[in-house]
Motif scaffolding. Sequence first.
Motif, PDB file in Angstrom:
ATOM      1  N   ARG A 180       0.824  -1.229   0.000  1.00  0.00           N
ATOM      2  CA  ARG A 180       0.000   0.000   0.000  1.00  0.00           C
ATOM      3  C   ARG A 180       0.850   1.268   0.000  1.00  0.00           C
ATOM      4  O   ARG A 180       0.513   2.260   0.631  1.00  0.00           O
ATOM      5  CB  ARG A 180      -0.982   0.025   1.193  1.00  0.00           C
ATOM      6  N   SER A 197       1.729  -0.640  -8.180  1.00  0.00           N
ATOM      7  CA  SER A 197       1.335   0.313  -9.237  1.00  0.00           C
ATOM      8  C   SER A 197       2.524   0.641 -10.126  1.00  0.00           C
ATOM      9  O   SER A 197       2.391   0.692 -11.357  1.00  0.00           O
ATOM     10  CB  SER A 197       0.790   1.607  -8.619  1.00  0.00           C
ATOM     11  N   THR A 233      -5.578 -13.296  -7.487  1.00  0.00           N
ATOM     12  CA  THR A 233      -5.843 -13.867  -6.160  1.00  0.00           C
ATOM     13  C   THR A 233      -7.053 -13.192  -5.515  1.00  0.00           C
ATOM     14  O   THR A 233      -7.769 -13.803  -4.735  1.00  0.00           O
ATOM     15  CB  THR A 233      -4.640 -13.649  -5.218  1.00  0.00           C
ATOM     16  N   GLU A 234      -7.218 -11.893  -5.818  1.00  0.00           N
ATOM     17  CA  GLU A 234      -8.335 -11.150  -5.235  1.00  0.00           C
ATOM     18  C   GLU A 234      -8.986 -10.309  -6.330  1.00  0.00           C
ATOM     19  O   GLU A 234      -8.289  -9.776  -7.200  1.00  0.00           O
ATOM     20  CB  GLU A 234      -7.848 -10.212  -4.143  1.00  0.00           C
TER      21      GLU A 234
HETATM   22  C1  LIG Z   1      -1.338 -12.370 -11.309  1.00  0.00           C
HETATM   23  C2  LIG Z   1      -0.944 -12.758  -9.908  1.00  0.00           C
HETATM   24  O1  LIG Z   1       0.156 -13.142  -9.700  1.00  0.00           O
HETATM   25  S1  LIG Z   1      -2.121 -12.615  -8.722  1.00  0.00           S
HETATM   26  C3  LIG Z   1      -1.179 -12.518  -7.206  1.00  0.00           C
HETATM   27  C4  LIG Z   1      -1.343 -11.196  -6.513  1.00  0.00           C
HETATM   28  N1  LIG Z   1      -0.565 -11.250  -5.270  1.00  0.00           N
HETATM   29  C5  LIG Z   1      -1.085 -11.432  -4.048  1.00  0.00           C
HETATM   30  O2  LIG Z   1      -2.291 -11.519  -3.874  1.00  0.00           O
HETATM   31  C6  LIG Z   1      -0.085 -11.556  -2.934  1.00  0.00           C
HETATM   32  C7  LIG Z   1      -0.486 -10.729  -1.693  1.00  0.00           C
HETATM   33  N2  LIG Z   1      -0.642  -9.321  -1.973  1.00  0.00           N
HETATM   34  C8  LIG Z   1       0.394  -8.512  -2.345  1.00  0.00           C
HETATM   35  O3  LIG Z   1       1.522  -8.937  -2.529  1.00  0.00           O
HETATM   36  C9  LIG Z   1       0.091  -7.039  -2.508  1.00  0.00           C
HETATM   37  O4  LIG Z   1      -0.894  -6.666  -1.594  1.00  0.00           O
HETATM   38  C10 LIG Z   1      -0.382  -6.668  -3.918  1.00  0.00           C
HETATM   39  C11 LIG Z   1       0.649  -7.097  -4.944  1.00  0.00           C
HETATM   40  C12 LIG Z   1      -1.720  -7.327  -4.260  1.00  0.00           C
HETATM   41  C13 LIG Z   1      -0.602  -5.134  -3.978  1.00  0.00           C
HETATM   42  O5  LIG Z   1       0.654  -4.495  -3.831  1.00  0.00           O
HETATM   43  P1  LIG Z   1       0.768  -2.993  -3.272  1.00  0.00           P
HETATM   44  O6  LIG Z   1       2.152  -2.540  -3.530  1.00  0.00           O
HETATM   45  O7  LIG Z   1       0.233  -2.938  -1.907  1.00  0.00           O
HETATM   46  O8  LIG Z   1      -0.227  -2.223  -4.238  1.00  0.00           O
HETATM   47  P2  LIG Z   1      -0.265  -0.637  -4.421  1.00  0.00           P
HETATM   48  O9  LIG Z   1       0.242   0.037  -3.186  1.00  0.00           O
HETATM   49  O10 LIG Z   1       0.385  -0.267  -5.699  1.00  0.00           O
HETATM   50  O11 LIG Z   1      -1.825  -0.412  -4.522  1.00  0.00           O
HETATM   51  C14 LIG Z   1      -2.437   0.319  -5.545  1.00  0.00           C
HETATM   52  C15 LIG Z   1      -3.891   0.502  -5.193  1.00  0.00           C
HETATM   53  O12 LIG Z   1      -4.530  -0.771  -5.182  1.00  0.00           O
HETATM   54  C16 LIG Z   1      -5.133  -1.011  -3.914  1.00  0.00           C
HETATM   55  N3  LIG Z   1      -4.904  -2.408  -3.583  1.00  0.00           N
HETATM   56  C17 LIG Z   1      -3.741  -3.079  -3.690  1.00  0.00           C
HETATM   57  N4  LIG Z   1      -3.902  -4.344  -3.297  1.00  0.00           N
HETATM   58  C18 LIG Z   1      -5.199  -4.475  -2.964  1.00  0.00           C
HETATM   59  C19 LIG Z   1      -5.952  -5.555  -2.469  1.00  0.00           C
HETATM   60  N5  LIG Z   1      -5.397  -6.759  -2.249  1.00  0.00           N
HETATM   61  N6  LIG Z   1      -7.250  -5.349  -2.214  1.00  0.00           N
HETATM   62  C20 LIG Z   1      -7.813  -4.133  -2.415  1.00  0.00           C
HETATM   63  N7  LIG Z   1      -7.126  -3.050  -2.884  1.00  0.00           N
HETATM   64  C21 LIG Z   1      -5.836  -3.233  -3.144  1.00  0.00           C
HETATM   65  C22 LIG Z   1      -4.401  -0.085  -2.965  1.00  0.00           C
HETATM   66  O13 LIG Z   1      -5.183   0.222  -1.832  1.00  0.00           O
HETATM   67  C23 LIG Z   1      -4.126   1.107  -3.825  1.00  0.00           C
HETATM   68  O14 LIG Z   1      -5.300   1.906  -3.904  1.00  0.00           O
HETATM   69  P3  LIG Z   1      -5.222   3.504  -4.063  1.00  0.00           P
HETATM   70  O15 LIG Z   1      -4.473   3.740  -5.357  1.00  0.00           O
HETATM   71  O16 LIG Z   1      -6.650   3.908  -4.117  1.00  0.00           O
HETATM   72  O17 LIG Z   1      -4.463   3.976  -2.884  1.00  0.00           O
END
Ligand SMILES: CC(=O)SCCNC(=O)CCNC(=O)[C@H](O)C(C)(C)COP(=O)(O)OP(=O)(O)OC[C@H]1O[C@@H](n2cnc3c(N)ncnc32)[C@H](O)[C@@H]1OP(=O)(O)O
Length: 399
Positions: free
Chosen positions: A90, A95, A118-119
């Motif tokens: 976050r 991004s 995943t979500e």
């Molecule tokens: C294709 C695949 O590989 S799917 C696998 C995805 N990975 C996972 O689920 C592993 C666990 N999660 C993570 O590693 C991280 O939370 C990630 C990769 C999903 C997000 O990474 P971050 O660096 O936190 O994302 P970032 O800060 O760029 O967020 C951008 C925006 O998306 C939103 N966002 C990011 N992740 C989520 C989430 N899981 N749920 C809801 N909103 C989210 C943020 O709140 C932010 O919103 P804003 O622009 O309004 O402030």
Amino acid sequence: MSDYTVRLLRPDETFEATALFHAALHAPPPKDDERPYLERMFQPGRAFGAFDTELIGSARSFDAELTVPGGKRVPLGAVTGVGVRADRTRRGVLSRIMHAQLTDFAARGVPLAGLYATEGSIYGRFGYGVATVTQDFQVDRRRALLRPEVPASGEVELLRMPDAVERLAALYARLPLTRPGLMTRPPYWWARFERHAHRDDDRPLAIIHNGPGGPDGLAIYNVRRNGWRDPSTLDVWDLHVATPDAYTGLWRYFLSVDLVDTIEAGDRPRDEPLPLLFTDMRAARITRGGDDLWLRLVDVPAALAAREYDGEPVVLEVTDPLLEANSGRYRVGPGGVTRTELPARLRLGADALAMLYLGTWQASALVAAGRIQAADEDAPRLADRLFATGGQAWCGTHF
Ligand SMILES: CC(=O)SCCNC(=O)CCNC(=O)[C@H](O)C(C)(C)COP(=O)(O)OP(=O)(O)OC[C@H]1O[C@@H](n2cnc3c(N)ncnc32)[C@H](O)[C@@H]1OP(=O)(O)O
């Protein structure tokens, strides 16, 4: 936190990136003896990492092709391995990585990007939308009696793992892949599968169906069983066929496997005819439905022009702040796709366009949900016809 850089990963950083991804998914770390698989899973020049003092986030992709309505295969950047370290989320790390990756796809002329999420709340903001959907079946094996008219031809052959991979890959490559949403499986995908097969705890088994014209269907499955008196479940991981006879042949085989109580087949196409095979259709229950492939039109005019349409042309106005070159009005119809200054009848973002693209969602449904804005009453109906495909799109290749 802005003090970090995003760059392509070096080949010697693949293990670290995999460890980070596993940690983000709360999965056990990769094992040292898995390094050779990881090296083959990572396509060179396709993995991005974010670094402050060390790696804090990553995402990679591999090159594949996706079938679009009309039958063309379009280059697809297949995105996977997305994760950010739990103490750095976050703050915009994902991004930045997404921006780098999408810009790279655009610079290399890759019209489509796809992923499995995943979500459901992560990727819409990056212009991805749910482009195919699935259903899961649960079959009560003892109740599932095949109707007498169900075709029986060909033979099923049980392959030896992991040597089977080469034959599975060759067979998959020969499948017609005519259904929109189906994708090719390059060696990077098969290396991931080999890695699964190598793990002691999973033990997948592979079968192929040999029809009159040679191999025409494949399946991968495993059987979960705890104690010797416990009920057991046969889990169908993968099932792709070239002919209806291969489909019924593979199901005949699953039903014949001893010491199995339940058969679960997840992420199947929405139009899969499984219940029709049984004397009692209730032997196959639909237990869940869900999103399958998420798509992103990286090059909107190229991607729109690659598929076929039916009916009257419609002018769409696309807004794409992340890849600004896509923003604009397009006249889309059976005669082709052109940029236009004509007034728009539908206004939409890149995510909603991805949902229309393979015909999974109707424009009128997206309008009703407020995800597309219509300038007039007729526009949604016209777009329903324009993007309809007469079948269900499905990917079925998890990555
Ligand atoms: C294709 C695949 O590989 S799917 C696998 C995805 N990975 C996972 O689920 C592993 C666990 N999660 C993570 O590693 C991280 O939370 C990630 C990769 C999903 C997000 O990474 P971050 O660096 O936190 O994302 P970032 O800060 O760029 O967020 C951008 C925006 O998306 C939103 N966002 C990011 N992740 C989520 C989430 N899981 N749920 C809801 N909103 C989210 C943020 O709140 C932010 O919103 P804003 O622009 O309004 O402030």
